[in-house]
Design a protein around this motif. Structure first.
Motif, PDB file in Angstrom:
ATOM      1  N   GLY A 164      33.904  64.679 -26.892  1.00 47.52           N
ATOM      2  CA  GLY A 164      32.964  65.108 -27.585  1.00 47.52           C
ATOM      3  C   GLY A 164      32.774  63.587 -28.080  1.00 47.52           C
ATOM      4  O   GLY A 164      31.616  63.306 -28.138  1.00 47.52           O
ATOM      5  N   TYR A 165      33.798  62.955 -27.251  1.00 46.41           N
ATOM      6  CA  TYR A 165      32.533  61.624 -27.458  1.00 46.41           C
ATOM      7  C   TYR A 165      32.070  61.320 -26.229  1.00 46.41           C
ATOM      8  O   TYR A 165      30.711  60.471 -26.140  1.00 46.41           O
ATOM      9  N   LEU A 166      32.637  61.063 -24.852  1.00 44.30           N
ATOM     10  CA  LEU A 166      31.797  61.864 -24.357  1.00 44.30           C
ATOM     11  C   LEU A 166      30.544  62.153 -23.928  1.00 44.30           C
ATOM     12  O   LEU A 166      29.518  61.778 -23.758  1.00 44.30           O
ATOM     13  N   TYR A 167      30.890  63.186 -24.666  1.00 39.12           N
ATOM     14  CA  TYR A 167      29.213  64.136 -24.894  1.00 39.12           C
ATOM     15  C   TYR A 167      27.982  63.228 -26.125  1.00 39.12           C
ATOM     16  O   TYR A 167      26.755  63.143 -25.807  1.00 39.12           O
ATOM     17  N   ARG A 168      28.637  62.832 -26.887  1.00 43.49           N
ATOM     18  CA  ARG A 168      27.734  61.536 -27.804  1.00 43.49           C
ATOM     19  C   ARG A 168      27.194  60.715 -26.873  1.00 43.49           C
ATOM     20  O   ARG A 168      26.385  60.373 -27.209  1.00 43.49           O
ATOM     21  N   LEU A 169      27.781  60.028 -26.166  1.00 44.04           N
ATOM     22  CA  LEU A 169      27.716  59.166 -25.219  1.00 44.04           C
ATOM     23  C   LEU A 169      26.247  59.398 -24.475  1.00 44.04           C
ATOM     24  O   LEU A 169      25.561  58.462 -24.095  1.00 44.04           O
ATOM     25  N   ILE A 170      26.858  60.897 -23.734  1.00 47.21           N
ATOM     26  CA  ILE A 170      26.010  61.790 -22.550  1.00 47.21           C
ATOM     27  C   ILE A 170      24.581  61.066 -23.642  1.00 47.21           C
ATOM     28  O   ILE A 170      23.184  61.093 -22.560  1.00 47.21           O
ATOM     29  N   ARG A 171      24.840  61.871 -24.637  1.00 42.62           N
ATOM     30  CA  ARG A 171      23.087  61.902 -25.769  1.00 42.62           C
ATOM     31  C   ARG A 171      22.285  60.933 -25.967  1.00 42.62           C
ATOM     32  O   ARG A 171      21.443  60.715 -26.330  1.00 42.62           O
ATOM     33  N   LEU A 172      23.372  59.706 -25.977  1.00 39.29           N
ATOM     34  CA  LEU A 172      22.587  57.969 -25.890  1.00 39.29           C
ATOM     35  C   LEU A 172      22.196  57.577 -24.838  1.00 39.29           C
ATOM     36  O   LEU A 172      20.986  56.465 -24.725  1.00 39.29           O
ATOM     37  N   ASP A 173      23.126  58.154 -23.770  1.00 33.83           N
ATOM     38  CA  ASP A 173      22.021  57.490 -22.504  1.00 33.83           C
ATOM     39  C   ASP A 173      22.529  58.990 -21.005  1.00 33.83           C
ATOM     40  O   ASP A 173      23.615  59.048 -20.537  1.00 33.83           O
ATOM     41  N   GLY A 174      21.783  59.650 -20.524  1.00 34.61           N
ATOM     42  CA  GLY A 174      21.244  61.029 -19.819  1.00 34.61           C
ATOM     43  C   GLY A 174      22.004  60.309 -18.694  1.00 34.61           C
ATOM     44  O   GLY A 174      22.307  61.021 -17.747  1.00 34.61           O
ATOM     45  N   ASN A 175      21.857  59.282 -17.975  1.00 39.44           N
ATOM     46  CA  ASN A 175      22.534  58.743 -17.142  1.00 39.44           C
ATOM     47  C   ASN A 175      23.704  57.758 -16.920  1.00 39.44           C
ATOM     48  O   ASN A 175      24.221  57.188 -16.258  1.00 39.44           O
ATOM     49  N   ALA A 176      24.804  58.030 -18.355  1.00 41.75           N
ATOM     50  CA  ALA A 176      25.914  57.528 -18.380  1.00 41.75           C
ATOM     51  C   ALA A 176      27.069  57.375 -16.589  1.00 41.75           C
ATOM     52  O   ALA A 176      28.094  56.805 -16.748  1.00 41.75           O
ATOM     53  N   LEU A 177      26.370  58.529 -16.682  1.00 45.17           N
ATOM     54  CA  LEU A 177      27.400  59.180 -15.140  1.00 45.17           C
ATOM     55  C   LEU A 177      26.557  58.170 -14.236  1.00 45.17           C
ATOM     56  O   LEU A 177      27.409  58.757 -12.826  1.00 45.17           O
ATOM     57  N   ARG A 178      25.338  58.750 -14.100  1.00 43.84           N
ATOM     58  CA  ARG A 178      24.969  59.027 -12.625  1.00 43.84           C
ATOM     59  C   ARG A 178      24.712  57.709 -12.435  1.00 43.84           C
ATOM     60  O   ARG A 178      25.548  57.097 -10.682  1.00 43.84           O
ATOM     61  N   ARG A 179      25.624  56.417 -12.708  1.00 45.02           N
ATOM     62  CA  ARG A 179      25.721  54.967 -12.014  1.00 45.02           C
ATOM     63  C   ARG A 179      26.823  55.091 -11.158  1.00 45.02           C
ATOM     64  O   ARG A 179      26.584  53.861 -10.595  1.00 45.02           O
ATOM     65  N   PHE A 180      27.604  55.116 -11.671  1.00 43.38           N
ATOM     66  CA  PHE A 180      29.467  55.647 -11.245  1.00 43.38           C
ATOM     67  C   PHE A 180      29.076  56.117  -9.196  1.00 43.38           C
ATOM     68  O   PHE A 180      29.420  56.104  -8.386  1.00 43.38           O
ATOM     69  N   ASP A 181      27.994  56.837  -9.331  1.00 38.08           N
ATOM     70  CA  ASP A 181      27.175  57.423  -8.002  1.00 38.08           C
ATOM     71  C   ASP A 181      26.669  56.613  -6.773  1.00 38.08           C
ATOM     72  O   ASP A 181      26.736  56.492  -6.057  1.00 38.08           O
ATOM     73  N   ASP A 182      26.644  55.478  -7.729  1.00 40.32           N
ATOM     74  CA  ASP A 182      25.528  54.302  -6.885  1.00 40.32           C
ATOM     75  C   ASP A 182      27.018  52.933  -6.572  1.00 40.32           C
ATOM     76  O   ASP A 182      26.018  52.253  -5.630  1.00 40.32           O
TER      77      ASP A 182
END
Length: 520
Positions: free
Chosen positions: A15-33
């Protein structure tokens, strides 16, 4: 990594993971870089938070193949920390995760080989991805090298059991690392008798040399590992074993060259093409077999069309074709059958070991039925001898294929046993033997043949002899006399058991002799 995201992964708070994603839609994307980084999946895998890890896998499948700064994937971490259920869930979602190479080229399988088979993890992984066993590290070491070095007998037993099913046990067991050492060298170095015996039972080559030119026995002698020396020496008589090894090496070398010419590109055929070819070859086998049962002009229906001879006891059912025309029809038919038969055997190579062996045995019986059908229809002794000669060629080619193309020994033995009993009755007159002498000589030769060919497959050889005997017994119920075949069965089976008893006694004496010398 964001501390909040790290905390969510460590505690498994989806649940906390999706709250962070709602705050920042690119929260997981930066790991790809980032090339090497601890992703939330790494943290969840290390902490054992299965629900969170599966959620991340669903959102970002690419994270499963990323390596952190220590050169480890999430699967590596799950195995290292002993999270068995987590590792299994990873493999269920993507079976190739067990083949991801991390630091030093080690895969999760290599880690399992080091830490042990916790809760049957290795068994379940190999059921899903048996192709991972041959994978090597940057030092060219397989899971067998690592398991042997770390004295993981439980791991080695599972690996070898799967290797035998997949039929590349000899190739993997004898794989050499960067120093030229096989797993057998490692077992000899670390003084592990149980592992050494297991490797030897799995076709480990005790004659293999490393970069220093040393065999496993040389390594054991330098370290004065007496028990290991006794096992390696006790396998056989040294000079005989060396001669046998050189002979096998040269035989395999030349037969492999011949096999590569005959079956070139056979292994590269796609699955769909292979299936289509098997259907076509099946139709050809059926057509040629049907042709043998329905010769041109038909067969004799009464005694007026042909007379029994010394070698053809019953003229009824024999072909009415003249001898020359009979051969002109059946020899090409037999050639088509032979070519089709061997192409079918070659196409079966990628099939699972047990299933392939069963099919090869069935095809061996099919060859016998085809051969016997022509013999029954043949109307002249010279014609029978031509057909027997062609069948003998089939057997010889099957022996060659057994050496180079993974044809089962039991299928070759079935054909060889039957062809010999068909050919042998024509020899007594040439050798001037009495009936009793003929039976004894033939039976001993059959027993010796089975022993030489199936000496490492005692139970299969025994089943073959007993099965043949039961078949002969059924025939005798109708014929009404014992005759040649019964005596042949009794003496050949006795020879088979006698030769095996001698083998056991000789091996025991050799092992006792070398063990005595090692300890005194």
């Amino acid at each position: 990594m964001d501390e909040n995201l790290s905390a969510a992964a460590r505690t498994g708070n989806v649940g906390y993971l999706y709250r962070l994603i709602r705050l920042d839609g690119n929260a997981l994307r930066r790991f790809d870089d980032v090339e090497f980084v601890d992703t939330p999946l790494h943290i969840a895998a290390e902490a054992g938070c299965i629900g969170f890890a599966m959620e991340i896998m669903n959102l970002k499948p690419s994270f499963a193949r990323k390596l952190n700064q220590d050169g480890l994937s999430p699967m590596h971490l799950a195995v290292k920390k002993g999270h068995v259920e987590m590792a299994l869930r990873f493999v269920e979602m993507d079976k190739d995760l067990v083949r991801v190479k991390g630091k030093s080229g080690k895969t999760p399988l290599h880690l399992i080989s080091k830490v042990g088979n916790r809760d049957g993890l290795l068994d379940r992984i190999l059921e899903v991805c048996p192709e991972c066993i041959p994978d090597v590290t940057i030092k060219n070491r397989t899971a067998l090298h690592i398991a042997t070095k770390n004295n993981r007998l439980d791991v080695l037993q599972v690996l070898i059991r799967m290797l035998r099913k997949k039929d590349y046990d000899r190739e993997v067991v004898n794989r050499k690392d960067e120093d030229g050492n096989t797993a057998l060298h490692t077992a000899a170095t670390t003084n592990q008798p149980q592992i050494l015996k297991l490797l030897l039972d799995c076709n480990a080559d005790k004659h293999a040399t490393n970069l220093d030119g040393s065999t496993a026995l040389d390594v054991a002698q330098r370290q004065n590992n007496r028990e290991i020396i006794g096992i390696l020496r006790g396998c056989s008589i040294p000079r005989v074993s060396n001669f046998k090894h050189k002979l096998e090496k040269q035989t395999v070398k030349y037969l492999t060259k011949a096999s590569s010419i005959i079956f070139s590109d056979m292994d590269n055929i796609s699955g769909d093409d292979r299936n289509a070819l098997l259907v076509i070859l099946g139709l050809l086998l059926t057509a040629t077999y049907q042709a043998t049962l329905s010769p041109p002009g038909g067969v004799c229906q009464d005694e007026s069309c042909a007379k029994p001879t010394k070698y053809i006891r019953n003229a009824l059912g024999t072909s009415i074709l003249p001898q020359y025309e009979f051969l002109m029809f059946y020899v090409p038919t037999y050639v088509v059958f032979i070519v089709t038969f061997f192409l079918t055997l070659a196409l079966l190579k990628p099939f699972p070991n047990g299933f392939r062996t069963a099919l090869q045995v069935l095809l061996a019986f099919f060859v016998i039925c085809f051969h016997q059908s022509i013999i029954i229809i043949a109307s002249a002794f010279s014609t029978v001898m031509v057909i027997n000669t062609l069948s003998a060629i089939v057997f010889i080619l099957m022996v060659f294929m057994c050496i180079t193309y993974e044809l089962s020994k039991i299928s070759v033995s079935i054909v060889g046993y039957r062809i010999f009993t068909e050919l042998w009755p024509s020899f007594p007159n040439m050798l001037h033997l009495s009936d009793e002498e003929t039976t004894v000589v033939a039976s001993v030769i059959l027993g010796l043949f089975l022993f030489l060919f199936l000496f490492d497959k005692f139970w299969q050889g025994t089943i073959l002899v007993v099965g043949y005997g039961l078949g002969v017994g059924l025939i005798l119920l109708r014929v009404g006399n014992a005759g040649f075949y019964t005596q042949t069965f009794l003496i050949s089976s006795g020879s088979w058991f006698f030769f095996n008893l001698c083998r056991i006694c000789i091996k025991g004496c050799i092992r006792a002799y070398f063990s005595f010398n090692c300890f005194h």
